[in-house]
Design a protein around this motif. Sequence first.
Motif, mmCIF file in Angstrom:
data_model
loop_
_atom_site.group_PDB
_atom_site.id
_atom_site.type_symbol
_atom_site.label_atom_id
_atom_site.label_comp_id
_atom_site.label_asym_id
_atom_site.label_seq_id
_atom_site.Cartn_x
_atom_site.Cartn_y
_atom_site.Cartn_z
ATOM 1 N N PRO A 95 0.831 -1.210 0.000
ATOM 2 C CA PRO A 95 0.000 0.000 0.000
ATOM 3 C C PRO A 95 0.863 1.257 0.000
ATOM 4 O O PRO A 95 2.033 1.214 0.415
ATOM 5 N N ASP A 96 0.297 2.355 -0.473
ATOM 6 C CA ASP A 96 1.064 3.600 -0.469
ATOM 7 C C ASP A 96 1.024 4.240 0.914
ATOM 8 O O ASP A 96 0.319 3.792 1.826
ATOM 9 N N GLU A 97 1.822 5.296 1.071
ATOM 10 C CA GLU A 97 1.936 5.955 2.380
ATOM 11 C C GLU A 97 0.603 6.534 2.849
ATOM 12 O O GLU A 97 0.302 6.523 4.044
ATOM 13 N N GLN A 98 -0.192 7.023 1.899
ATOM 14 C CA GLN A 98 -1.464 7.622 2.281
ATOM 15 C C GLN A 98 -2.391 6.577 2.899
ATOM 16 O O GLN A 98 -3.058 6.837 3.907
ATOM 17 N N GLU A 99 -2.429 5.378 2.301
ATOM 18 C CA GLU A 99 -3.298 4.340 2.855
ATOM 19 C C GLU A 99 -2.809 3.891 4.225
ATOM 20 O O GLU A 99 -3.600 3.685 5.142
ATOM 21 N N CYS A 100 -1.505 3.754 4.384
ATOM 22 C CA CYS A 100 -0.965 3.338 5.688
ATOM 23 C C CYS A 100 -1.255 4.368 6.772
ATOM 24 O O CYS A 100 -1.518 4.008 7.928
ATOM 25 N N ALA A 101 -1.210 5.659 6.389
ATOM 26 C CA ALA A 101 -1.520 6.705 7.355
ATOM 27 C C ALA A 101 -2.998 6.674 7.738
ATOM 28 O O ALA A 101 -3.363 6.891 8.894
ATOM 29 N N ARG A 102 -3.847 6.388 6.763
ATOM 30 C CA ARG A 102 -5.292 6.339 6.995
ATOM 31 C C ARG A 102 -5.701 5.067 7.736
ATOM 32 O O ARG A 102 -6.634 5.071 8.544
ATOM 33 N N ASN A 103 -4.991 3.978 7.459
ATOM 34 C CA ASN A 103 -5.348 2.667 8.007
ATOM 35 C C ASN A 103 -4.067 1.942 8.415
ATOM 36 O O ASN A 103 -3.492 1.205 7.615
ATOM 37 N N PRO A 104 -3.577 2.127 9.635
ATOM 38 C CA PRO A 104 -2.305 1.527 10.052
ATOM 39 C C PRO A 104 -2.249 0.009 9.892
ATOM 40 O O PRO A 104 -1.161 -0.556 9.729
#
Length: 322
Positions: free
Chosen positions: A291-300
């Motif tokens: 996953p990209d950084e944005q998804e990881c930030a939104r959903n750890p």
Amino acid sequence: MPQQRHIPVMQTRVVELLAPALGHRGAVVVDATLGMGGHAQALLDACPDAHLVGIDRDPEALDIAGRRLAAYPGRVTLVPAVYDQVGAVLTTLGRGPVDGVLLDLGVSSLQLDETRRGFSYSSDAPLDMRMDPTHGPTAADVLNTYSARDLARVLSQYGEERFARRIAAAVVAERERQPFTTSARLVDLLRSQIPAASRRSGGHPAKRTFQALRIEVNAELSILAAAVPAAVNALALSGRLVALAYHSLEDRIVKRALPKGAASRTPADLPVELPEHGPLLRLLTRGAERPDEQECARNPRAASVRLRGAERVAIGDLAVAA
């Protein structure tokens, strides 16, 4: 509500990979690890001609997903089963071969977020950890009945825990005083047995032990080893499989099975490839996608995922790895 907190991991990419196989009337896609139905809903929205078969061993997940997917009348069939039984489920339904299969592996958000299920080390709860809470031994049963040797094997093999023997010996000694029933007592023991330096650098001291117990209780890896070939063998020509793995033990099984299916089946001593012995699969991903950084930030919870996909290109069966 758990379903309101649930964020399906890499949902857009899952749909992108499976949708090309689901565009025709009569297409069937299997979500073999249905959970709360987030990926299933996205696939039904993106592929209006597709029928979805949802499989899960967790009765609570089936109930939540059933209510979520009630908005798609006539397009959904839900089945209580373990995902390595996908072939038998489809035979019973008269639905095979199918055009897509999704395997979203590991523990679900529902199981993690419902503290009474005992999957999380962040809250005190009964040590259950069964994905199907109506069947089989609990994590407490494992802790209270396994020998020190077998406990150490489970912690080392399934949790990759460096201090497995030390923890197992402490568990056996402590259970003589009082059997384990809830998670907080186990977490306290783990903090006492893992050196401070490892606690500082290795994340929560209970993480690996809880993973190992969960895998043992639910036989996750042996089921997965059978489920990937079963999913491949359930696919029609041009059907697609997508698997999401959340730790290295899961991903290792997937990344061995799919390249095996994408390899030639011609005997090694023949100088040319025989047409009927070509690869069963074409890999859709180069290695594992993340996953990209944005998804990881939104959903750890997405941070550890590895996505792999393949397309069925020939008739034949993929054998279960020895």
